[in-house]
Design an enzyme around this catalytic site. Structure first.
Site, mmCIF file in Angstrom:
data_model
loop_
_atom_site.group_PDB
_atom_site.id
_atom_site.type_symbol
_atom_site.label_atom_id
_atom_site.label_comp_id
_atom_site.label_asym_id
_atom_site.label_seq_id
_atom_site.Cartn_x
_atom_site.Cartn_y
_atom_site.Cartn_z
ATOM 1 N N TRP A 102 0.839 -1.214 0.000
ATOM 2 C CA TRP A 102 0.000 0.000 0.000
ATOM 3 C C TRP A 102 0.864 1.252 0.000
ATOM 4 C CZ3 TRP A 102 -4.282 -0.923 -2.028
ATOM 5 C CH2 TRP A 102 -4.959 -2.121 -1.777
ATOM 6 N N ASP A 171 -1.731 7.202 6.080
ATOM 7 C CA ASP A 171 -2.817 6.362 5.577
ATOM 8 C C ASP A 171 -3.175 5.427 6.734
ATOM 9 O OD1 ASP A 171 -4.437 4.421 4.499
ATOM 10 O OD2 ASP A 171 -3.033 3.784 2.940
ATOM 11 N N LYS A 195 -12.879 -0.725 6.721
ATOM 12 C CA LYS A 195 -12.239 -1.691 7.606
ATOM 13 C C LYS A 195 -12.653 -1.435 9.047
ATOM 14 C CE LYS A 195 -8.649 -1.630 4.259
ATOM 15 N NZ LYS A 195 -8.853 -2.914 3.598
HETATM 16 N N1 PMP Z 1 -4.324 1.622 2.152
HETATM 17 C C1 PMP Z 1 -4.409 0.527 2.936
HETATM 18 C C2 PMP Z 1 -3.519 0.433 4.140
HETATM 19 C C3 PMP Z 1 -5.314 -0.480 2.617
HETATM 20 O O1 PMP Z 1 -5.389 -1.571 3.394
HETATM 21 C C4 PMP Z 1 -6.141 -0.348 1.478
HETATM 22 C C5 PMP Z 1 -7.185 -1.374 1.098
HETATM 23 N N2 PMP Z 1 -7.013 -2.636 1.474
HETATM 24 C C6 PMP Z 1 -5.990 0.780 0.688
HETATM 25 C C7 PMP Z 1 -5.100 1.764 1.062
HETATM 26 C C8 PMP Z 1 -6.819 0.980 -0.558
HETATM 27 O O2 PMP Z 1 -8.073 1.342 -0.163
HETATM 28 P P1 PMP Z 1 -9.303 1.553 -1.165
HETATM 29 O O3 PMP Z 1 -9.706 0.188 -1.603
HETATM 30 O O4 PMP Z 1 -10.317 2.222 -0.281
HETATM 31 O O5 PMP Z 1 -8.847 2.416 -2.268
#
Ligand code: PMP
Length: 360
Positions: A102, A171, A195
């Site tokens: 990520w 994030d 989440k």
């Molecule tokens: N950052 C993290 C730490 C994540 O776990 C995720 C999704 N699993 C994301 C970003 C991406 O999120 P989204 O699907 O809402 O774009």
């Protein structure tokens, strides 16, 4: 009612109280004779939900007038791009701590827009997060970006970096509101709701107002933080049902005792699960270094991939769902976000002991 124990990484389990409230109010809500989904986003009833959710976030984080809460769409993934678009000046560069895929995605997206630099990395295996001493921040960086919890590898920052005068951005998609922390130290926090705080469809952004004033506005309106801030996140139609659910989840969190109570509950769940893994080293193994272990996503391996597949399938047959690791890494993963009840973790631990006895 047959609710199972849901260990999916996101969208993830929601507090039953938040869902029951939504069920009870689905058809007729707040005396309006309609559902919250059907009402105008300019109605006073919806506005109460919208502002209520915003103020609950500030209240739970202990933030005052210096910060502002925004609701945006496009997931955390759009934040990867909005952040550099808004905050890296021409010719500037931003720093990223790389703790897994990520964080890498956030940096790669930034590089499409501006210059991005790695301030520290925990690679190649990402089984820990870098210590403060390992993070070398460029004093001229537009900001330092960290991913507070690595959803896939099961690592988590337990001490945030201190970048001095460089703005700090996180994030927090997979551990937002899991415990009390000094949110006032951050210039911007973002989190996809799906989440820890609600269903998919809304992303929460907490931004320091003085930093917001420096944001670039010469970009398309929907991508400018200022647009959302100037319009109380009602510039266009917001994802009203998702925000309503976030409000319900935050209300539940507040009634449970707020972030301190949540931390106690989360630590008890995580400690119980890690003890079950560490207690059977012949059968279970957590690849993450102890000091970097996540209290939200607990990853573990079994002796073989065949046993892992059987573990996931047998667990599912017992009502313990979503234990397969992320497709990029394999293994097993139990996501035990705020809404996971302690009884769910107890049921998992009971199953793990039984499975190890019968297969080990
Ligand atoms: N950052 C993290 C730490 C994540 O776990 C995720 C999704 N699993 C994301 C970003 C991406 O999120 P989204 O699907 O809402 O774009």
């Amino acid at each position: 009612m047959a609710r199972i124990w849901n260990f999916y990484a996101g969208p993830a389990t929601l507090p039953l109280a938040a869902l029951v409230r939504a069920r009870d109010e689905l058809v007729e809500w707040a005396g309006t004779g309609m559902s919250v989904m059907e009402t105008s986003h300019r109605s006073k009833e919806y506005e109460e939900v919208h502002r209520g959710a915003m103020s609950l976030i500030k209240e739970l984080l202990g933030l005052g007038d210096e910060h502002e809460v925004l609701f945006v769409q496009g997931g955390a993934s759009l934040q990867f791009a909005m952040l550099p678009m808004n905050f890296v000046p021409p010719g500037g560069s931003a720093d990223y701590v790389i703790t897994g895929s990520w964080a890498k995605k956030a940096l790669d997206e930034a590089k499409l827009i501006a210059a991005g630099r790695v301030a520290a990395t925990a690679g190649p295996d990402f089984t820990r997060v870098p210590s403060r001493a390992e993070i070398e921040v460029d004093p001229n960086a537009a900001y330092l970006h960290v991913t507070s919890n690595n959803t896939i590898k099961g690592t988590q920052f337990h001490h945030f970096p201190d970048p001095g005068n460089v703005p700090l951005v996180a994030d927090m998609s997979s551990d937002f509101l899991w415990r009390p922390f000094d949110a006032g130290r951050f210039d911007l926090i973002y989190a996809g709701a799906q989440k820890n705080v609600g269903p998919a469809g809304v992303t929460i952004v907490v931004i320091r107002k003085s930093w917001l004033e420096r944001a670039n506005t010469a970009i398309p309106s929907m991508l400018a933080y200022r647009t959302h801030a100037d319009n109380d996140s009602l510039y266009n139609t917001p994802p009203s049902f998702s925000i309503y659910m976030v409000r319900n989840v935050l209300q539940w969190l507040k009634e449970l005792g707020g972030l301190s109570a949540m931390e106690q509950r989360n630590r008890a769940k995580g400690d119980l699960l890690y003890a079950a893994i560490d207690g059977r080293p012949d059968f279970y193994r957590c690849p993450v270094e102890v000091a970097s272990r996540s209290y939200m996503n607990v990853v573990f391996r079994l002796p073989t991939e065949q046993l892992e597949a059987k573990f996931v399938a047998d667990a599912e047959a017992r009502g313990l769902v979503g234990l397969k690791g992320h497709r990029s890494v394999g293994g097993c993963r139990a996501s035990i976000y705020n809404a996971m009840e302690p009884a769910g973790v107890e049921a998992l631990v009971g199953f793990m002991e039984e499975f190890a006895r019968s297969q080990g």
